[in-house]
Design an enzyme around this catalytic site. Structure first.
Site, PDB file in Angstrom:
ATOM      1  N   SER A  79      -7.583  -0.070  12.913  1.00 21.23           N
ATOM      2  CA  SER A  79      -8.205   1.254  12.921  1.00 21.23           C
ATOM      3  C   SER A  79      -8.972   1.412  14.220  1.00 21.23           C
ATOM      4  CB  SER A  79      -9.150   1.334  11.724  1.00 21.23           C
ATOM      5  OG  SER A  79     -10.123   2.318  11.950  1.00 21.23           O
ATOM      6  N   SER A  80      -9.203   2.645  14.634  1.00 19.19           N
ATOM      7  CA  SER A  80      -9.920   2.861  15.898  1.00 19.19           C
ATOM      8  C   SER A  80     -11.385   2.423  15.799  1.00 19.19           C
ATOM      9  CB  SER A  80      -9.835   4.326  16.313  1.00 19.19           C
ATOM     10  OG  SER A  80     -10.317   5.145  15.286  1.00 19.19           O
ATOM     11  N   CYS A  81     -11.898   2.188  14.582  1.00 21.72           N
ATOM     12  CA  CYS A  81     -13.303   1.766  14.467  1.00 21.72           C
ATOM     13  C   CYS A  81     -13.522   0.322  14.903  1.00 21.72           C
ATOM     14  CB  CYS A  81     -13.832   1.999  13.059  1.00 21.72           C
ATOM     15  SG  CYS A  81     -13.104   0.911  11.862  1.00 21.72           S
ATOM     16  N   THR A 140      -5.536   6.157  15.045  1.00 15.84           N
ATOM     17  CA  THR A 140      -6.721   7.004  15.060  1.00 15.84           C
ATOM     18  C   THR A 140      -6.965   7.555  13.643  1.00 15.84           C
ATOM     19  OG1 THR A 140      -7.754   8.840  16.198  1.00 15.84           O
ATOM     20  CG2 THR A 140      -5.434   9.130  15.631  1.00 15.84           C
ATOM     21  N   ASN A 141      -7.859   8.544  13.481  1.00 14.01           N
ATOM     22  CA  ASN A 141      -8.073   9.170  12.164  1.00 14.01           C
ATOM     23  C   ASN A 141      -6.783   9.847  11.712  1.00 14.01           C
ATOM     24  OD1 ASN A 141     -11.024   8.778  12.129  1.00 14.01           O
ATOM     25  ND2 ASN A 141     -10.950  10.205  13.858  1.00 14.01           N
ATOM     26  N   LEU A 142      -6.410   9.589  10.480  1.00 14.08           N
ATOM     27  CA  LEU A 142      -5.147  10.120   9.953  1.00 14.08           C
ATOM     28  C   LEU A 142      -5.420  11.120   8.838  1.00 14.08           C
ATOM     29  CD1 LEU A 142      -3.421   6.659   9.690  1.00 14.08           C
ATOM     30  CD2 LEU A 142      -3.147   8.336  11.533  1.00 14.08           C
ATOM     31  N   LYS A 185     -11.134  -5.814  10.122  1.00 16.61           N
ATOM     32  CA  LYS A 185      -9.926  -5.431  10.867  1.00 16.61           C
ATOM     33  C   LYS A 185      -9.765  -6.258  12.142  1.00 16.61           C
ATOM     34  CE  LYS A 185      -8.137  -2.237   8.273  1.00 16.61           C
ATOM     35  NZ  LYS A 185      -6.807  -2.443   7.698  1.00 16.61           N
ATOM     36  N   GLY A 202       0.822  -1.225   0.000  1.00 17.92           N
ATOM     37  CA  GLY A 202       0.000   0.000   0.000  1.00 17.92           C
ATOM     38  C   GLY A 202       0.846   1.261   0.000  1.00 17.92           C
ATOM     39  N   GLY A 216      -0.550   4.788  -0.816  1.00 25.56           N
ATOM     40  CA  GLY A 216      -1.618   5.353   0.007  1.00 25.56           C
ATOM     41  C   GLY A 216      -1.092   6.360   1.014  1.00 25.56           C
ATOM     42  N   ASP A 271     -24.241  11.097  12.273  1.00 22.17           N
ATOM     43  CA  ASP A 271     -23.060  11.605  12.973  1.00 22.17           C
ATOM     44  C   ASP A 271     -21.982  10.548  13.138  1.00 22.17           C
ATOM     45  OD1 ASP A 271     -23.381  14.272  13.506  1.00 22.17           O
ATOM     46  OD2 ASP A 271     -24.358  13.973  15.440  1.00 22.17           O
ATOM     47  N   HIS A 322     -12.316  10.707   3.954  1.00 19.32           N
ATOM     48  CA  HIS A 322     -12.560  10.963   5.373  1.00 19.32           C
ATOM     49  C   HIS A 322     -12.877  12.446   5.579  1.00 19.32           C
ATOM     50  CE1 HIS A 322     -10.100   7.160   5.922  1.00 19.32           C
ATOM     51  NE2 HIS A 322     -11.233   6.912   6.544  1.00 19.32           N
ATOM     52  N   TYR A 373     -16.106  -2.995   7.737  1.00 15.79           N
ATOM     53  CA  TYR A 373     -14.673  -2.702   7.761  1.00 15.79           C
ATOM     54  C   TYR A 373     -14.088  -3.118   9.119  1.00 15.79           C
ATOM     55  CZ  TYR A 373     -10.625   0.502   7.534  1.00 15.79           C
ATOM     56  OH  TYR A 373      -9.379   1.062   7.529  1.00 15.79           O
TER      57      TYR A 373
HETATM   58  N1  LIG Z   1      -6.597   7.003   6.679  1.00 14.19           N
HETATM   59  C1  LIG Z   1      -6.929   6.865   7.934  1.00 14.19           C
HETATM   60  O1  LIG Z   1      -7.495   7.789   8.557  1.00 14.19           O
HETATM   61  C2  LIG Z   1      -6.646   5.584   8.672  1.00 14.19           C
HETATM   62  C3  LIG Z   1      -6.974   5.533  10.028  1.00 14.19           C
HETATM   63  C4  LIG Z   1      -6.733   4.383  10.725  1.00 14.19           C
HETATM   64  C5  LIG Z   1      -6.155   3.301  10.101  1.00 14.19           C
HETATM   65  N2  LIG Z   1      -5.830   3.367   8.805  1.00 14.19           N
HETATM   66  C6  LIG Z   1      -5.275   2.158   8.203  1.00 14.19           C
HETATM   67  O2  LIG Z   1      -4.104   2.392   7.461  1.00 14.19           O
HETATM   68  C7  LIG Z   1      -4.058   1.524   6.342  1.00 14.19           C
HETATM   69  C8  LIG Z   1      -3.848   2.326   5.073  1.00 14.19           C
HETATM   70  O3  LIG Z   1      -4.834   3.324   4.958  1.00 14.19           O
HETATM   71  P1  LIG Z   1      -4.654   4.608   4.012  1.00 14.19           P
HETATM   72  O4  LIG Z   1      -5.411   5.699   4.627  1.00 14.19           O
HETATM   73  O5  LIG Z   1      -3.220   4.775   3.651  1.00 14.19           O
HETATM   74  O6  LIG Z   1      -5.471   4.145   2.738  1.00 14.19           O
HETATM   75  P2  LIG Z   1      -5.298   4.627   1.202  1.00 14.19           P
HETATM   76  O7  LIG Z   1      -4.672   5.973   1.163  1.00 14.19           O
HETATM   77  O8  LIG Z   1      -6.627   4.436   0.562  1.00 14.19           O
HETATM   78  O9  LIG Z   1      -4.278   3.580   0.616  1.00 14.19           O
HETATM   79  C9  LIG Z   1      -4.610   2.229   0.559  1.00 14.19           C
HETATM   80  C10 LIG Z   1      -3.576   1.511  -0.246  1.00 14.19           C
HETATM   81  O10 LIG Z   1      -3.987   0.161  -0.325  1.00 14.19           O
HETATM   82  C11 LIG Z   1      -3.699  -0.314  -1.611  1.00 14.19           C
HETATM   83  N3  LIG Z   1      -4.663  -1.318  -1.998  1.00 14.19           N
HETATM   84  C12 LIG Z   1      -6.020  -1.258  -1.911  1.00 14.19           C
HETATM   85  N4  LIG Z   1      -6.571  -2.372  -2.443  1.00 14.19           N
HETATM   86  C13 LIG Z   1      -5.526  -3.132  -2.871  1.00 14.19           C
HETATM   87  C14 LIG Z   1      -5.430  -4.384  -3.519  1.00 14.19           C
HETATM   88  N5  LIG Z   1      -6.541  -5.092  -3.833  1.00 14.19           N
HETATM   89  N6  LIG Z   1      -4.207  -4.854  -3.833  1.00 14.19           N
HETATM   90  C15 LIG Z   1      -3.098  -4.160  -3.535  1.00 14.19           C
HETATM   91  N7  LIG Z   1      -3.111  -2.971  -2.908  1.00 14.19           N
HETATM   92  C16 LIG Z   1      -4.321  -2.470  -2.595  1.00 14.19           C
HETATM   93  C17 LIG Z   1      -3.796   0.871  -2.555  1.00 14.19           C
HETATM   94  O11 LIG Z   1      -2.871   0.652  -3.599  1.00 14.19           O
HETATM   95  P3  LIG Z   1      -2.873   1.474  -5.023  1.00 14.19           P
HETATM   96  O12 LIG Z   1      -2.723   2.915  -4.654  1.00 14.19           O
HETATM   97  O13 LIG Z   1      -1.693   0.934  -5.740  1.00 14.19           O
HETATM   98  O14 LIG Z   1      -4.195   1.191  -5.663  1.00 14.19           O
HETATM   99  C18 LIG Z   1      -3.398   2.030  -1.652  1.00 14.19           C
HETATM  100  O15 LIG Z   1      -2.065   2.384  -1.837  1.00 14.19           O
HETATM  101  C19 LIG Z   1      -5.372   0.745   6.354  1.00 14.19           C
HETATM  102  O16 LIG Z   1      -5.161  -0.514   6.929  1.00 14.19           O
HETATM  103  C20 LIG Z   1      -6.255   1.541   7.253  1.00 14.19           C
HETATM  104  O17 LIG Z   1      -7.172   0.745   7.946  1.00 14.19           O
HETATM  105  C21 LIG Z   1      -6.053   4.483   8.057  1.00 14.19           C
END
Ligand SMILES: NC(=O)c1ccc[n+]([C@@H]2O[C@H](COP(=O)([O-])OP(=O)(O)OC[C@H]3O[C@@H](n4cnc5c(N)ncnc54)[C@H](OP(=O)(O)O)[C@@H]3O)[C@@H](O)[C@H]2O)c1
Length: 313
Positions: free
Chosen positions: A108-110, A165-167, A141, A11, A14, A270, A180, A137
């Site tokens: 994730s915090s959810c 938490t929320n990022l 997790k 990832g 992301g 909410d 988000h 989701y």
């Molecule tokens: N954002 C938040 O607020 C937040 C909060 C808490 C936890 N998290 C956790 O952090 C992690 C990453 O989140 P993020 O915010 O970075 O998400 P993101 O920006 O949407 O990035 C997700 C990444 O996952 C990859 N991905 C999705 N489906 C895939 C698949 N089928 N095969 C291979 N790669 C795949 C995507 O790759 P491509 O770009 O190459 O498509 C992307 O780079 C998650 O586990 C999430 O639960 C995030």
């Protein structure tokens, strides 16, 4: 982890994965392995197995997931449940079978119950019903956390689970259909400012309280724990303080320079009333955040302006 350890960041394009790659490079780790989802669809077990056989990474950061806000979770429950279960099951199992030294799973915090006592401690897991809008989701997790614990218990696999938490931050998803709250507010205030709108309507009452952590702080914590932490106990990663959605909206509007009115559409959901992580365990493990919410939002807005051609919108 040594400077030349072979490290797979799943990832990497992301929000979280790109911040982890930046942090690893900053610390001198050069032997990084990355694949986009177009190159390696982690939902496909045969492709994931072949990748691990061929690349033989020693450390794995699992930051690939199907991620989105309330609207996306509520609209695509099957996608959120199926894709996340497939991605994490394939990667954790292939990593163990390929002899990976250590894996870091990001939840994730959810995962915590909707009405968990605040701030939410790690031991609140599985003590009550989840927030219904994102339970698909969250259930995936929780299965990922349990898989890491089960593989550690049965096979001695060194897998740790961290709960951010929320990022937010550079590289965030600004698509109004599935982003988000924080990036969505940045984009909506920016576009309203350009159009000269007199008001922006925000979903919900504005009263829920949320915690926000910059992705570079998160990456610092994740790499720190990958180097120093070994246990099946999850660890929350947050900043330890929260704001109301109204306060957040006012902060973002001020930074973007939107001078119109904020109004709240109370017919929209909410979500959980308050989400603040207890970060006592993280603090005891020697880590604390560096970036304030105001600095972080300012930097993210600057990034949004400078990268208009490449933002996910
Ligand atoms: N954002 C938040 O607020 C937040 C909060 C808490 C936890 N998290 C956790 O952090 C992690 C990453 O989140 P993020 O915010 O970075 O998400 P993101 O920006 O949407 O990035 C997700 C990444 O996952 C990859 N991905 C999705 N489906 C895939 C698949 N089928 N095969 C291979 N790669 C795949 C995507 O790759 P491509 O770009 O190459 O498509 C992307 O780079 C998650 O586990 C999430 O639960 C995030």
């Amino acid at each position: 982890m040594n400077d030349d350890s072979r490290i797979y960041v799943a990832g990497h394009r992301g929000l979280v994965g790109s911040a982890i790659v930046r942090e690893l490079r900053r610390l001198g780790y050069q032997n990084l392995v990355v694949r986009s989802s177009a190159e390696l669809d982690l939902r496909r077990q045969d492709a994931v197995d072949a990748f691990f056989d061929q690349e033989r990474p020693e450390y794995v950061f699992l930051a690939a997931a199907k991620v989105g806000g309330i609207n996306a979770n509520d609209t695509y429950p099957a996608d959120f449940l199926r894709d996340n279960l497939l991605i994490q099951t394939n990667v954790i199992d292939a990593a163990w079978r390929a002899g990976v030294e250590k894996l870091c799973f990001l939840g994730s915090s959810c995962i915590y119950p909707k009405l968990a006592p605040q701030p939410m401690r790690e031991d609140a897991l599985l003590t009550g019903p989840l927030e219904p809008t994102n339970e698909w989701y969250a259930i995936a997790k929780i299965a990922g956390i349990k898989m890491c614990q089960a593989y550690r218990r049965q096979f001695g696999f060194n897998a740790i689970s961290l709960m951010p938490t929320n990022l937010y931050g550079p590289g965030d998803n600004f698509d109004l259909q599935n982003s988000h709250v924080l990036p969505a507010l940045i984009r909506r205030f920016h576009e309203a400012k350009l159009r000269g709108d007199s008001q922006v309507v925000i979903w919900g009452t504005g009263t829920p309280r949320r915690e926000f952590l910059h992705c570079d702080d998160l990456a610092g914590a994740v790499v720190h724990l990958m180097k120093t932490y070994e246990s099946d106990e999850l660890v929350n990663i947050g900043c330890g303080s929260d704001v109301t959605i109204r306060e957040l909206a006012e902060l973002v509007a001020g930074i973007v320079g939107f001078t119109g009115r904020l109004s709240f559409d109370t017919s929209k959901p909410d979500g959980t009333p308050r989400k603040l992580l207890d970060v006592g365990r993280l603090s005891a493990l020697g880590w604390k955040p560096r970036i304030t919410l105001e600095e972080g939002v300012r930097g993210t807005y600057d990034w949004f302006i400078a990268h208009q051609a490449e933002i996910r919108a």
